[in-house]
Write an enzyme that holds these catalytic residues in place. Sequence first.
Site, mmCIF file in Angstrom:
data_model
loop_
_atom_site.group_PDB
_atom_site.id
_atom_site.type_symbol
_atom_site.label_atom_id
_atom_site.label_comp_id
_atom_site.label_asym_id
_atom_site.label_seq_id
_atom_site.Cartn_x
_atom_site.Cartn_y
_atom_site.Cartn_z
ATOM 1 N N TYR A 21 -36.017 -6.730 -33.589
ATOM 2 C CA TYR A 21 -37.459 -6.374 -34.539
ATOM 3 C C TYR A 21 -37.996 -6.268 -34.249
ATOM 4 C CZ TYR A 21 -40.959 -8.661 -37.952
ATOM 5 O OH TYR A 21 -41.742 -8.670 -38.640
ATOM 6 N N TYR A 175 -36.161 -19.026 -43.081
ATOM 7 C CA TYR A 175 -35.905 -18.950 -42.263
ATOM 8 C C TYR A 175 -37.892 -18.901 -41.184
ATOM 9 C CZ TYR A 175 -38.362 -16.926 -37.214
ATOM 10 O OH TYR A 175 -38.724 -16.767 -36.278
ATOM 11 N N HIS A 176 -38.897 -18.632 -42.510
ATOM 12 C CA HIS A 176 -40.207 -19.081 -41.901
ATOM 13 C C HIS A 176 -40.592 -20.370 -42.778
ATOM 14 C CE1 HIS A 176 -39.069 -14.641 -43.153
ATOM 15 N NE2 HIS A 176 -39.979 -14.517 -42.516
ATOM 16 N N LYS A 543 -60.044 -18.654 -39.437
ATOM 17 C CA LYS A 543 -58.327 -18.067 -39.560
ATOM 18 C C LYS A 543 -59.154 -16.828 -39.401
ATOM 19 C CE LYS A 543 -54.602 -18.403 -38.812
ATOM 20 N NZ LYS A 543 -54.398 -17.892 -36.969
ATOM 21 N N ASP A 547 -54.217 -12.106 -40.067
ATOM 22 C CA ASP A 547 -53.657 -13.400 -38.924
ATOM 23 C C ASP A 547 -52.839 -14.300 -39.863
ATOM 24 O OD1 ASP A 547 -51.426 -14.893 -37.924
ATOM 25 O OD2 ASP A 547 -53.378 -15.212 -36.726
HETATM 26 C C1 B12 Z 1 -43.928 -19.675 -35.998
HETATM 27 C C2 B12 Z 1 -44.348 -19.035 -35.754
HETATM 28 C C3 B12 Z 1 -43.945 -18.126 -36.728
HETATM 29 C C4 B12 Z 1 -44.497 -18.563 -38.784
HETATM 30 C C5 B12 Z 1 -45.773 -18.636 -39.121
HETATM 31 C C6 B12 Z 1 -46.059 -20.453 -40.526
HETATM 32 C C7 B12 Z 1 -47.429 -20.529 -39.925
HETATM 33 N N1 B12 Z 1 -47.759 -20.522 -41.389
HETATM 34 O O1 B12 Z 1 -48.094 -20.658 -39.341
HETATM 35 C C8 B12 Z 1 -44.208 -17.158 -39.251
HETATM 36 C C9 B12 Z 1 -42.382 -17.196 -39.324
HETATM 37 C C10 B12 Z 1 -43.902 -16.794 -40.317
HETATM 38 C C11 B12 Z 1 -44.759 -15.797 -38.314
HETATM 39 C C12 B12 Z 1 -44.359 -14.213 -38.798
HETATM 40 C C13 B12 Z 1 -45.254 -14.364 -37.882
HETATM 41 N N2 B12 Z 1 -45.366 -13.847 -36.969
HETATM 42 CO CO1 B12 Z 1 -45.059 -15.084 -35.925
HETATM 43 N N3 B12 Z 1 -44.945 -16.662 -34.672
HETATM 44 C C14 B12 Z 1 -44.975 -17.884 -34.764
HETATM 45 C C15 B12 Z 1 -44.487 -19.208 -33.392
HETATM 46 C C16 B12 Z 1 -42.873 -18.420 -33.517
HETATM 47 C C17 B12 Z 1 -44.789 -20.339 -33.402
HETATM 48 C C18 B12 Z 1 -46.372 -20.206 -33.435
HETATM 49 C C19 B12 Z 1 -46.755 -22.027 -34.286
HETATM 50 O O2 B12 Z 1 -46.888 -21.873 -35.073
HETATM 51 N N4 B12 Z 1 -46.787 -22.537 -32.983
HETATM 52 C C20 B12 Z 1 -46.800 -23.925 -33.245
HETATM 53 C C21 B12 Z 1 -48.804 -24.366 -33.241
HETATM 54 C C22 B12 Z 1 -48.557 -25.900 -33.705
HETATM 55 O O3 B12 Z 1 -48.518 -23.635 -32.075
HETATM 56 P P1 B12 Z 1 -50.509 -23.000 -31.844
HETATM 57 O O4 B12 Z 1 -50.231 -21.639 -33.255
HETATM 58 O O5 B12 Z 1 -49.883 -22.266 -30.931
HETATM 59 O O6 B12 Z 1 -51.422 -23.807 -31.417
HETATM 60 C C23 B12 Z 1 -51.464 -24.837 -30.985
HETATM 61 C C24 B12 Z 1 -51.775 -23.900 -28.998
HETATM 62 O O7 B12 Z 1 -52.159 -22.532 -29.411
HETATM 63 C C25 B12 Z 1 -53.223 -24.087 -29.691
HETATM 64 N N5 B12 Z 1 -54.359 -23.964 -31.073
HETATM 65 C C26 B12 Z 1 -54.115 -23.168 -31.867
HETATM 66 N N6 B12 Z 1 -55.439 -22.836 -32.831
HETATM 67 C C27 B12 Z 1 -56.202 -23.370 -32.401
HETATM 68 C C28 B12 Z 1 -57.296 -23.586 -32.600
HETATM 69 C C29 B12 Z 1 -58.311 -24.707 -32.946
HETATM 70 C C30 B12 Z 1 -59.309 -24.805 -32.872
HETATM 71 C C31 B12 Z 1 -57.919 -25.631 -30.787
HETATM 72 C C32 B12 Z 1 -58.885 -25.997 -30.397
HETATM 73 C C33 B12 Z 1 -56.602 -24.727 -30.660
HETATM 74 C C34 B12 Z 1 -55.980 -24.071 -31.798
HETATM 75 O O8 B12 Z 1 -53.227 -25.620 -30.758
HETATM 76 C C35 B12 Z 1 -51.882 -25.927 -30.786
HETATM 77 C C36 B12 Z 1 -51.080 -26.964 -30.537
HETATM 78 O O9 B12 Z 1 -51.286 -27.325 -29.567
HETATM 79 C C37 B12 Z 1 -44.982 -18.031 -32.407
HETATM 80 C C38 B12 Z 1 -44.968 -17.775 -31.319
HETATM 81 C C39 B12 Z 1 -44.489 -18.929 -30.070
HETATM 82 N N7 B12 Z 1 -43.856 -19.384 -29.763
HETATM 83 O O10 B12 Z 1 -45.841 -19.347 -30.113
HETATM 84 C C40 B12 Z 1 -45.161 -16.518 -33.237
HETATM 85 C C41 B12 Z 1 -45.480 -15.822 -33.444
HETATM 86 C C42 B12 Z 1 -47.432 -15.781 -32.797
HETATM 87 N N8 B12 Z 1 -46.024 -14.416 -33.842
HETATM 88 C C43 B12 Z 1 -46.070 -13.069 -33.763
HETATM 89 C C44 B12 Z 1 -46.238 -12.361 -34.819
HETATM 90 C C45 B12 Z 1 -45.956 -10.733 -34.464
HETATM 91 C C46 B12 Z 1 -45.305 -12.556 -36.533
HETATM 92 C C47 B12 Z 1 -45.705 -11.147 -37.378
HETATM 93 C C48 B12 Z 1 -46.943 -11.101 -37.461
HETATM 94 C C49 B12 Z 1 -44.395 -10.564 -37.256
HETATM 95 C C50 B12 Z 1 -44.400 -9.612 -37.695
HETATM 96 N N9 B12 Z 1 -44.823 -8.087 -37.288
HETATM 97 O O11 B12 Z 1 -44.910 -9.886 -38.521
HETATM 98 C C51 B12 Z 1 -45.444 -12.154 -38.618
HETATM 99 C C52 B12 Z 1 -46.171 -12.315 -39.129
HETATM 100 C C53 B12 Z 1 -47.187 -12.972 -39.822
HETATM 101 C C54 B12 Z 1 -48.760 -13.108 -40.030
HETATM 102 N N10 B12 Z 1 -49.003 -13.459 -41.343
HETATM 103 O O12 B12 Z 1 -49.295 -12.461 -39.494
HETATM 104 C C55 B12 Z 1 -45.657 -12.452 -32.574
HETATM 105 C C56 B12 Z 1 -47.607 -13.045 -32.065
HETATM 106 C C57 B12 Z 1 -47.770 -11.243 -31.122
HETATM 107 C C58 B12 Z 1 -49.208 -11.491 -30.432
HETATM 108 N N11 B12 Z 1 -49.754 -12.150 -29.859
HETATM 109 O O13 B12 Z 1 -48.963 -10.224 -28.972
HETATM 110 C C59 B12 Z 1 -45.676 -14.182 -32.025
HETATM 111 C C60 B12 Z 1 -46.117 -14.157 -30.204
HETATM 112 C C61 B12 Z 1 -43.921 -14.428 -31.396
HETATM 113 C C62 B12 Z 1 -43.787 -13.133 -30.159
HETATM 114 N N12 B12 Z 1 -43.619 -13.492 -29.354
HETATM 115 O O14 B12 Z 1 -43.958 -11.690 -30.912
HETATM 116 N N13 B12 Z 1 -44.554 -15.886 -36.790
#
Ligand code: B12
Lengths: 674, 321
Positions: A21, A175-176, A543, A547
Site C-alpha cells: 500500500y 478490514y476497517h 479532530k 483526518d
Molecule cells: C486504526 C488505524 C486506522 C483506522 C482508523 C479507524 C478509526 N475510526 O479510527 C483505518 C483503518 C480506518 C485507518 C485508515 C487510514 N490510515 Co490509519 N492507522 C490506524 C492505526 C493502525 C492505529 C490508530 C488507532 O486507532 N489506535 C488506537 C487508538 C486508541 O490510539 P491513538 O489514536 O493513537 O490514541 C492514543 C494516543 O495517541 C492518545 N491520543 C490520541 N488522541 C488523543 C487525544 C487526546 C485529547 C488525548 C489526551 C490523547 C489522545 O491516546 C490514545 C490512547 O492510547 C495507525 C497506526 C498505529 N498503530 O498507531 C494507523 C495510521 C495512523 N494510519 C495512517 C494512515 C496513513 C491512514 C490512511 C490515511 C491511509 C490512506 N492513505 O488512506 C487511512 C485514511 C484515514 C483517514 N480518513 O484519515 C498512518 C498515518 C501516517 C502519519 N501520521 O504520518 C498510520 C500512522 C499508519 C502508518 N504508519 O502509515 N487507519
Amino acid sequence: MSSPKSPRLPEPDRPWLMRTYAGHSDARRSNELYRRNLEKGQTGLSVAFDLPTQTGYDPDHELARGEVGKVGVSIAHLGDMRSLLHGIPLEKMNTSMTINATAAWLLALYVVAAQEQGVAQDKLQGTTQNDILKEYLSRGTYSFPPGPSMRLIADTIAHAVTHIPKWNPINICSYHLQEAGATPVQEIAYSICNAIAVLDAVRERLSTSRGDHGEDVMDRVFGRISFFVNAGVRFVEEHAKLRAMAQLWDELGRERYGVGEERHRRFRYGVQVNSLGLTESQPENNVYRIALEALAVTLGRSARARAIQLPAWNEALGLPRPWDQQWSLRLQQILAYETDLLEYSDIFDGSRVMDGLVAQLVEGAREEMSRVAELGGAVEAVDYMKGALVASHRERLRKIENGEQVVVGMNRFTQSEPSPLVAGADGGILVVDPAVERECRAAVRRWRDQRDPDAVARALEELARVARDEHENLMPATIAAARAGVTTGEWAQALREVFGEYRAPTGVGEAAALPAEGLVELREEVERISEALGRRMKLLVGKPGLDGHSNGAEQIAVRARDAGMDVIYEGIRLTPSQIATSAAQEGVHVVGLSILSGSHRELIPAVLEALRASGADQVPVVVGGIIPDADAASLRAAGVAAVYTPKDWDLNRMIADIIALVAQRNGIAATVSG
Amino acid sequence: MNGPPIGSAELAARLRERDTTVAPAVLNLLESRSPAMRAQAEAMVRATSPAALGAEAGAHLIGITGPPGVGKSSLLSQLLAAWRQRDRSVAVLAVDPTSRRSGGALLGDRARIDVDPADRAVFVRSTATSGRLGGLAAPTRAAASALAVAFDVVVIETVGVGQSETEVADVADTVAVVVQPGSGDVLQFLKAGIMEIPDVLVVAKADLGAAARRSLADLGATLHSLHAADTALVAVSSIPPPTGIDELIAALDAHRASLDISARRLHARRMQALADFASEHGERGLRAVGGHRGAERYLAEQDRGLDVPALVRLLEERAGG
Ligand code: B12
Ligand SMILES: Nc1nc2c(ncn2[C@@H]2O[C@H](COP(=O)(O)OP(=O)(O)OP(=O)(O)O)[C@@H](O)[C@H]2O)c(=O)[nH]1
Ligand SMILES: [Mg+2]
C-alpha cells in the site's frame, strides 16, 4: 510424483497477488516508487491517495491545507493519473485503489488514462474500494449522504459489470471495522450486512434505470464483489473467521440473490493484516505480529487470500519508508516461495477445532445480522453499528489497561535495550517534503489555465444534470468529465451541490457508562474540582483537518465522560475555527485535539491561533495521536500543554493529567486536602 | 475561563444592546453554582427582566422536544440555516442527559448542528441535565430568558423525553413536538390525554416515505378527533435535500403571532420561580407552600411585574412563615 493419497497438491498453488500500500507526494514521485517496487517482485499495485483526493478537494482548497500528498498521492486530474501510471503496463497490471467517496471519479481517470495507453476497458484488472458504509463506520473519507452515495456505488457497479468486466468495482471492507475495534463476529456481520445493502441497491437500480443489462446480471454482479478483510494476531480464530465469511457469502448468493453458478458465489478477498495492534513501544516486535497475522490468511487453502499487503514494523511511528515496505514484501515472498505452504490442499479440512470455531462465529454473526436487518438494513443501522464498534473498542482498551489482554513490550515485558531501528536521523519514518503541497497547488492552477474552459463547463453541467436525474447512470458523464480535464475537486463539488453533504454519527453517545473499575478516584477528583470551578468540568475533544482516525478521540471522550466530565465531541473533519468556536461557545475548561494523519504541524498551531481569535486563549490544549518526538517539542513550545502518543495507552492516567491541568490553570490545589 | 469574567451589570447592558457575543459569558455565569456567581447571576437576571426592560424580551422562545434520536438536532440545523437566511439571530440551548453512573455527560446535539464559525449571530450551547428530570437543565430557563433579550430566536432542544417530561412547555412561547414516523407513541399519548396537545406537531424523516405519510395522516385524524384541527402539523426531512422547513417556520411564526405573549411569559416566569424554588428546597419546601397547586395559586396572585428572583423570594418567605 504425487499419488492420489498424497496430501500434496499435484502442482503447488500460484502465490497470491503481492502488493504494498504505497503512494505519497505527487504522481511523478509515486510512479517512481511503484516502478521500484515492481522491480523488487511486487506483483500488483495498491494506490494510497492523499486525503484531499479521497474526500474530493483540489490541492488548493482551504480544507486541503496541510494534507496534500501527505498520506498518499495527490491526484487532481487526468494529467496526474497519466504520470502516476506512466510506463506501467496496464493490460497486465492488477491495480487496487483505496478510494471510496470519489471512487467513480478515480476509476474514470484510470479508464481514460489506460485508453490513452492503448488499453481498452475490458482488459483492465483491479479494484476500487468504493464501500461507503464502512467510511461512515470507521474510515471517515465520505462526502455525500447515504442515499446518493449508494447510488454512486450502484452506478459504478452497473457500469463496470458490462464495460469493465474484469474490474472489481467494490471491495466490501471488514478490514476497517476491526481497526475500529470490531470483534470477529461484528467484522463478519457488519461487512456482510454492508454487502447486502450494496447488492440490494444495485438490484433496485438495475430494475429502474435505463439500459439493457443482460439476463444473468445479478449473478455477474455478485461474482464481481470482493472483500477486503483484516487478520489479527489471534490467527487461528482469524482464519476461522474467513471460513465463516466464505460460508455465509455462499449461502447469501444462493438464498437471497439466487446466484446459480458456484464460481460466482466464491468468497474472494484481499487483505491488509491488523495494524491496530502494532505498537509504538518496542516496534521491532511488530514484525512477528505481522508474520503471524499473514498466516491467518494463507494457512488454509479453502479460505486463502487472493491479494495481500502487509504493514511495516514502524506502523505506529509514522509512514513507512521504501526500505520498511521492502522488508514486509520480503515476508510475503518468504512465505510463498521458501515455505511449503502452497503445496497442500486445505490443511484444516476435517479439523474439529476449526469447524467448531467456524460454527460459533457463523452463529454469532447471524444473530448480529438479524439485529441489523430489524433496524431496516445496514444503511439505516449505521448509528447502531457505529455505537457497537465504539463499545467494543472500549472493551478492548479496558482489557489492555487491566492486563487481561497482553501486549508484549507495551503492558508486559516492557524492559528493553535501546532500539537501533529508530536511532537514525529520520527517526525511522518517512516524512513528506512540505514543499510538495506548494508544488501541487501551483500545478493544479496551471492545469486549470491550460484546458478548454468551455468543454469543462459543459462536462460539469452534464454531470449535474445526470446527478439530478435518478434514472441515469453517473459513470458516462464522469468519464466524459475526466476526459474534458475537470479536476477532482470540481467533480466532487458538482455532486455536493446536487447531493448535499453529510456528517457520520460519532457513536460515543450510545456507549453505556463503565462500571467504577479504576474510576472512583477520578470521579471524586472531577467532583471536587468542578465544585471549585462552580460548574462541571467540561472538555472539548476536537479532530481538526481531514483526518478520519477517530478511535483515540472517541475513547478519550467516552472515558472522560466516565470519569464524570461533561464532554463535547463533534466527530471528525472540523476546521480549526469550528473547533475554536465550539470551545468558546461551550465554555469548556480544556481542549483535547487528536491528529493521526501527520498534519499536526500545520493544524495544531492553526487551532491555537483560532482559539486566540475567539477569545478562548486561556483554555489549555492537549494533543494526542501520531506525533513524532521532534514535533512534540515544537508543539509544546507553541503553547500545547501536553502531547500523547500510542505509547500512552493508559487512558485513566491521561484523564488524571487533564484533570490536574484544569485544576492548576484555575488555581485549584491538585490533591484532596482534608 | 475565557478571559476575566465580565461583571453582571456589563453582561446585562450588552445583552440589552443585543450584543450576541456575550452569550458564552452569560451561560458560564448562569451555569455556575458558586454562591458569589449566583449572586451575580441574580443581578443579571434582574437587569434583563421585563420590569427592567420595560417590555417582554423580543425573541421567539421555541421548544423542540421528542423522543431520543427522532431528529431534533438535525432539524434544528436546517431551521438554523433557514432563520439565518431570513437574517434572524439564533441561540440554541441543547440539553443532554447526564450519566447517572459517572455524573458526566456526552453532549451530542452539537455534532448534528452545523454552525458557520464566522457567523456571530448564531450561538449553540450544550448543557447536561445533572440528573434533573423534566427535560431541561437547571440553568436552561434563566438562560433562555436572558438570551431572549439579545437574539431573535431562542430554541431549546430538550433531552429525548417521554410523555411526562415536558417542562419546556412552561418556558417556551411555542412548543414543537417531533414525532418518529411509524411510531404510535405520540398518537397514543395524545389520545389518552397523557400528553398535552403541542403547538406544532412535526413528523420527522419524511424522506422515509410511506411510514412518514401514514404518521402524518394518523396524527391529522387524531387532532381532528380531539378538536384540535388547527394545530399545525408539518412533515420535514432534515437530510439533503431538506423539505418542509419553510412550512415549519411559517407554522412557528403563525403560532407566535397568535399568542398573548405577555400572558405566556408571565406564566413562564411563575413556573420558573416554582421550579427554582423546588430544586433549592425540595419536596419539603414544596409542601410548605401548599404543594404544586397551592404554590401556583399563590404565585398567580402576585404582582405581574415581579421577576423570577423576587418570586422565589416570596415563595421562600411563605414557606418560612
Ligand atoms: C486504526 C488505524 C486506522 C483506522 C482508523 C479507524 C478509526 N475510526 O479510527 C483505518 C483503518 C480506518 C485507518 C485508515 C487510514 N490510515 Co490509519 N492507522 C490506524 C492505526 C493502525 C492505529 C490508530 C488507532 O486507532 N489506535 C488506537 C487508538 C486508541 O490510539 P491513538 O489514536 O493513537 O490514541 C492514543 C494516543 O495517541 C492518545 N491520543 C490520541 N488522541 C488523543 C487525544 C487526546 C485529547 C488525548 C489526551 C490523547 C489522545 O491516546 C490514545 C490512547 O492510547 C495507525 C497506526 C498505529 N498503530 O498507531 C494507523 C495510521 C495512523 N494510519 C495512517 C494512515 C496513513 C491512514 C490512511 C490515511 C491511509 C490512506 N492513505 O488512506 C487511512 C485514511 C484515514 C483517514 N480518513 O484519515 C498512518 C498515518 C501516517 C502519519 N501520521 O504520518 C498510520 C500512522 C499508519 C502508518 N504508519 O502509515 N487507519
Ligand atoms: N432519514 C432521515 N434521517 C434523519 C433525519 N433527521 C435525522 N435523521 C437521523 O436520525 C438520527 C438522530 O438524529 P438527531 O438529529 O441526532 O436526533 P435527536 O432527536 O436530536 O437525538 P437526541 O438528541 O439524541 O435525542 C441520526 O442518525 C440522523 O442522521 C431525516 O430527516 N431523515
Ligand atoms: Mg439531539
